[in-house]
Design an enzyme around this catalytic site. Sequence first.
Site, PDB file in Angstrom:
ATOM      1  N   CYS A   1      60.111  24.473  28.617  1.00 24.55           N
ATOM      2  CA  CYS A   1      59.859  25.286  27.418  1.00 24.55           C
ATOM      3  C   CYS A   1      61.088  26.150  27.118  1.00 24.55           C
ATOM      4  O   CYS A   1      61.838  26.531  28.017  1.00 24.55           O
ATOM      5  CB  CYS A   1      58.636  26.178  27.641  1.00 24.55           C
TER       6      CYS A   1
ATOM      7  N   ASP B   1      61.012  29.141  26.297  1.00 29.29           N
ATOM      8  CA  ASP B   1      60.676  30.519  26.675  1.00 29.29           C
ATOM      9  C   ASP B   1      61.784  31.164  27.524  1.00 29.29           C
ATOM     10  O   ASP B   1      62.224  30.583  28.522  1.00 29.29           O
ATOM     11  CB  ASP B   1      59.350  30.496  27.459  1.00 29.29           C
TER      12      ASP B   1
ATOM     13  N   ARG C   1      61.697  33.392  29.584  1.00 24.69           N
ATOM     14  CA  ARG C   1      61.303  33.770  30.944  1.00 24.69           C
ATOM     15  C   ARG C   1      61.344  32.599  31.923  1.00 24.69           C
ATOM     16  O   ARG C   1      61.009  32.756  33.088  1.00 24.69           O
ATOM     17  CB  ARG C   1      59.892  34.378  30.917  1.00 24.69           C
TER      18      ARG C   1
ATOM     19  N   HIS D   1      54.742  26.242  31.719  1.00 26.55           N
ATOM     20  CA  HIS D   1      54.523  27.554  32.354  1.00 26.55           C
ATOM     21  C   HIS D   1      53.212  28.131  31.867  1.00 26.55           C
ATOM     22  O   HIS D   1      52.775  27.858  30.752  1.00 26.55           O
ATOM     23  CB  HIS D   1      55.695  28.501  32.068  1.00 26.55           C
TER      24      HIS D   1
ATOM     25  N   CYS E   1      51.950  30.143  28.071  1.00 21.70           N
ATOM     26  CA  CYS E   1      52.904  29.670  27.055  1.00 21.70           C
ATOM     27  C   CYS E   1      52.451  30.114  25.653  1.00 21.70           C
ATOM     28  O   CYS E   1      51.320  29.838  25.236  1.00 21.70           O
ATOM     29  CB  CYS E   1      53.006  28.142  27.119  1.00 21.70           C
TER      30      CYS E   1
HETATM   31 CO    CO Z   1      56.230  28.266  26.508  1.00 22.77          CO
END
Ligand code: CO
Length: 227
Positions: A44, A46, A48, A100, A103
């Site tokens: 992803c 993302d 993080r 993750h 999400c």
């Molecule tokens: Co995500």
Amino acid sequence: MTSRKLDDLLARNRTWAASIKAEDPEFFTKLSSQQTPRYLWIGCSDSRVPCTQLVDLLPGDMFVHRNVANMVIHTDFNCLSVMQYAIEVLKVEHIIICGHYGCGGILAALRNMHFGLIDNWLRHIHDIINAYDIYLTGFEDENSRLQALCELNVLQQVFNVCQNSLVHQAWAKGQQLTVHGWIYGVEDGLLRDLEVTLSSVQELADARRRLAEKTGLRALDCRGDSP
Ligand code: CO
């Protein structure tokens, strides 16, 4: 006043490069001539989930593709091109699909929220929600449903990778290539192996059958394993 030139990031880069060179003065020179990564990471976007950092790898070790909700869509030529180069040219030995928990893209689909163009991309998550509706409605609260859907999405994307013609061709040629499904906990920094580690068409068929049994997926949705 905020810097328009992001000098802070450039300064951090110089410190980072110097620290690597202090350990191995030839590190960047050696890497500049070739890359031989063993892994392709599909994860992803993302912020993080910084893939190479969380498995503690250095530049050169992992080929990477990231998009919102770590999806492998059959007609996404961006992802397919990354896969083709990784499999046929770099000859990576492992493809890791890593989702993750928590999400945001998956939550947006689960809550049927609208953000514009990205709604169309997230339609693929809606398809998963629809296919596994009986299983997902069995979870009482939204958070457990979200976590289950994050895991299901990883499994679905592992299947999408394995049903791809590039992977089938590699397996048919006897090329060593294993596809893994992992999920990352943003709250504890740990990766979990979702126990879908597939290196053949037969293992793919078995994994799909196991998931269908576990989730009560309609028989129609798990038919056919060839692209
Ligand atoms: Co995500």
